[in-house]
Design a protein around this motif. Structure first.
Motif, PDB file in Angstrom:
ATOM      1  N   ALA A 100       5.644  -6.208  -7.424  1.00 48.21           N
ATOM      2  CA  ALA A 100       5.455  -4.980  -8.380  1.00 48.21           C
ATOM      3  C   ALA A 100       5.788  -5.246  -9.583  1.00 48.21           C
TER       4      ALA A 100
ATOM      5  N   LEU B 257       5.102   5.161  -5.488  1.00 48.12           N
ATOM      6  CA  LEU B 257       5.296   4.951  -6.803  1.00 48.12           C
ATOM      7  C   LEU B 257       4.140   5.949  -7.797  1.00 48.12           C
ATOM      8  N   GLY B 258       2.956   5.976  -7.359  1.00 45.14           N
ATOM      9  CA  GLY B 258       2.047   6.842  -7.928  1.00 45.14           C
ATOM     10  C   GLY B 258       2.129   8.236  -7.846  1.00 45.14           C
ATOM     11  N   GLU B 259       3.091   8.541  -6.976  1.00 47.37           N
ATOM     12  CA  GLU B 259       3.527   9.918  -6.909  1.00 47.37           C
ATOM     13  C   GLU B 259       4.706  10.458  -7.528  1.00 47.37           C
ATOM     14  N   GLY B 260       5.134   9.483  -8.289  1.00 49.33           N
ATOM     15  CA  GLY B 260       6.374   9.601  -9.415  1.00 49.33           C
ATOM     16  C   GLY B 260       7.505   9.387  -8.595  1.00 49.33           C
TER      17      GLY B 260
ATOM     18  N   GLU C 172       2.803  -7.118 -11.415  1.00 46.82           N
ATOM     19  CA  GLU C 172       1.634  -6.248 -11.637  1.00 46.82           C
ATOM     20  C   GLU C 172       1.979  -5.036 -12.370  1.00 46.82           C
TER      21      GLU C 172
ATOM     22  N   LYS D  74       2.829   1.632  -3.423  1.00 45.50           N
ATOM     23  CA  LYS D  74       2.073   1.798  -4.623  1.00 45.50           C
ATOM     24  C   LYS D  74       1.895   3.476  -4.481  1.00 45.50           C
ATOM     25  N   LEU D  75       1.636   4.254  -3.358  1.00 43.71           N
ATOM     26  CA  LEU D  75       1.415   5.468  -3.090  1.00 43.71           C
ATOM     27  C   LEU D  75       2.524   6.087  -3.516  1.00 43.71           C
TER      28      LEU D  75
ATOM     29  N   THR E  99       0.765  -1.308  -0.181  1.00 48.90           N
ATOM     30  CA  THR E  99       0.083  -0.014   0.219  1.00 48.90           C
ATOM     31  C   THR E  99       0.820   1.139   0.090  1.00 48.90           C
TER      32      THR E  99
ATOM     33  N   LEU F  55       4.492  -2.602 -12.313  1.00 45.62           N
ATOM     34  CA  LEU F  55       4.625  -1.244 -11.686  1.00 45.62           C
ATOM     35  C   LEU F  55       5.973  -1.061 -11.851  1.00 45.62           C
ATOM     36  N   SER F  56       6.424   0.252 -12.210  1.00 47.28           N
ATOM     37  CA  SER F  56       7.835   0.632 -12.353  1.00 47.28           C
ATOM     38  C   SER F  56       8.136   1.609 -11.368  1.00 47.28           C
ATOM     39  N   GLY F  57       9.518   1.866 -11.188  1.00 48.52           N
ATOM     40  CA  GLY F  57       9.799   2.730 -10.252  1.00 48.52           C
ATOM     41  C   GLY F  57      10.856   2.463  -9.184  1.00 48.52           C
TER      42      GLY F  57
END
Length: 307
Positions: free
Chosen positions: A168, A143-146, A171, A140-141, A137, A173-175
């Motif tokens: 990750a 990574l979602g914020e860049g 799914e 993801k936050l 959780t 997800l990158s970063g």
């Protein structure tokens, strides 16, 4: 296979021997035979006994990410172009935002990077996958914020961190640009290699590892819980893996480093020849632990882009 000796294998580093003596005075070697409540009282006292002041100018902020407690560390001078996400050890049963407070602060200070520590839910009240879900959780936050993120975890936290990179990747997800795993438990077989050789090692025994796994109740065939079971490690981020020689978990890190290297992943592996499990807490009293912590900090700094 030779029988495991009744005499525990012991280091000779004077600082580590004193560290073990002090640790046993807070947290007895047979602690897992006590109630979980008592284990937590002992562990919290141990962690407080090794705590240190924050570096000058560092600020911290506690906040909830959803329902997950976090603590953000911000050095007086931020120079890294990535953020650090720290997942604490404690066998999935022990630990909190306070248990690794000084360790997180010193890592953030050395790397010149913001660090977020995760206070994930503990077993047995919350069995698997609560721990990985909570850390995911927060990840993801970020990574979602860049943010570009370096995952760091020790012991059980190293298990969660390694599992998060698999999760990750799967799914999409990158970063995540790096992972630093500190004496991680990655799902070894409990009977061969260091699990046999170091079955009675000071600080953590193979029986202790078995106890923590039983409490966590993770599926035996789940790679996120047991990263050594992953069918492929292709596409994972660069890694720094450090293990202690006198530790039943030692070969988990060795084997995982080998798998990453064989898959073409950039990996740095370091085995501390005089260290025991949880040596991070001895970094100010043992030359070997001090050197190991310096190597960890340098690796994290390189992964985060501050060197």
């Amino acid at each position: 296979m030779p029988e495991a000796s009744d005499q525990p294998p012991m280091p000779t580093d004077a600082g580590i021997l004193e560290f073990l003596r002090l640790s046993d005075s807070f947290y007895p070697p047979d602690a897992v035979s006590a109630s979980v409540a008592q284990q937590r009282i002992w562990y919290d006292a141990l962690c407080a006994g090794f705590d240190r002041p924050l570096p000058e100018g560092m600020t911290t902020d506690d906040a909830l990410v959803g329902a997950v407690p976090t603590r953000r560390y911000r050095p007086a001078r931020v120079r890294a172009n990535a953020k650090l996400l720290y997942i604490h050890g404690g066998g999935f049963v022990l630990g909190s935002l306070d248990s690794h407070h000084a360790i997180c602060a010193e890592l953030a200070e050395f790397a010149g990077a913001e660090l977020i520590s995760v206070g994930y839910r503990l077993a047995p009240e919350h069995v698997w996958p609560a721990q990985t879900d909570d850390a995911f959780t927060v990840l993801k936050l970020m990574l979602g914020e860049g943010a570009r993120v370096v995952l760091i975890g020790d012991s059980a936290g190293g298990n969660v961190a390694a599992g998060l990179t698999l999760r990750a990747r799967d799914e999409g997800l990158s970063g995540i640009i790096g992972q630093a795993l500190i004496y991680p438990g990655l799902g070894g077989d409990l009977v061969s290699g260091s699990y046999h050789e170091m079955a009675q090692a000071p600080g953590l025994s193979t029986a202790d590892v078995s106890y923590y796994r039983a409490v966590l109740k993770a599926p035996a065939d789940e790679p996120v819980a047991h990263p050594l079971l992953a069918r492929s490690v292709a596409g994972l981020p660069p890694a720094y893996i450090t293990v202690a020689h006198f530790d039943p978990l030692r070969d988990d890190g060795r084997l995982y480093a080998g798998r990453l290297a064989a898959a073409g992943i950039e990996v740095w592996f370091r085995e501390e020849p005089q260290m025991v499990h949880a040596w991070l807490r001895a970094r100010h009293m043992s030359d070997g632990a001090r050197d190991g912590f310096q190597a960890l900090c340098l690796a994290v700094s390189r992964l985060a882009g501050s060197l």
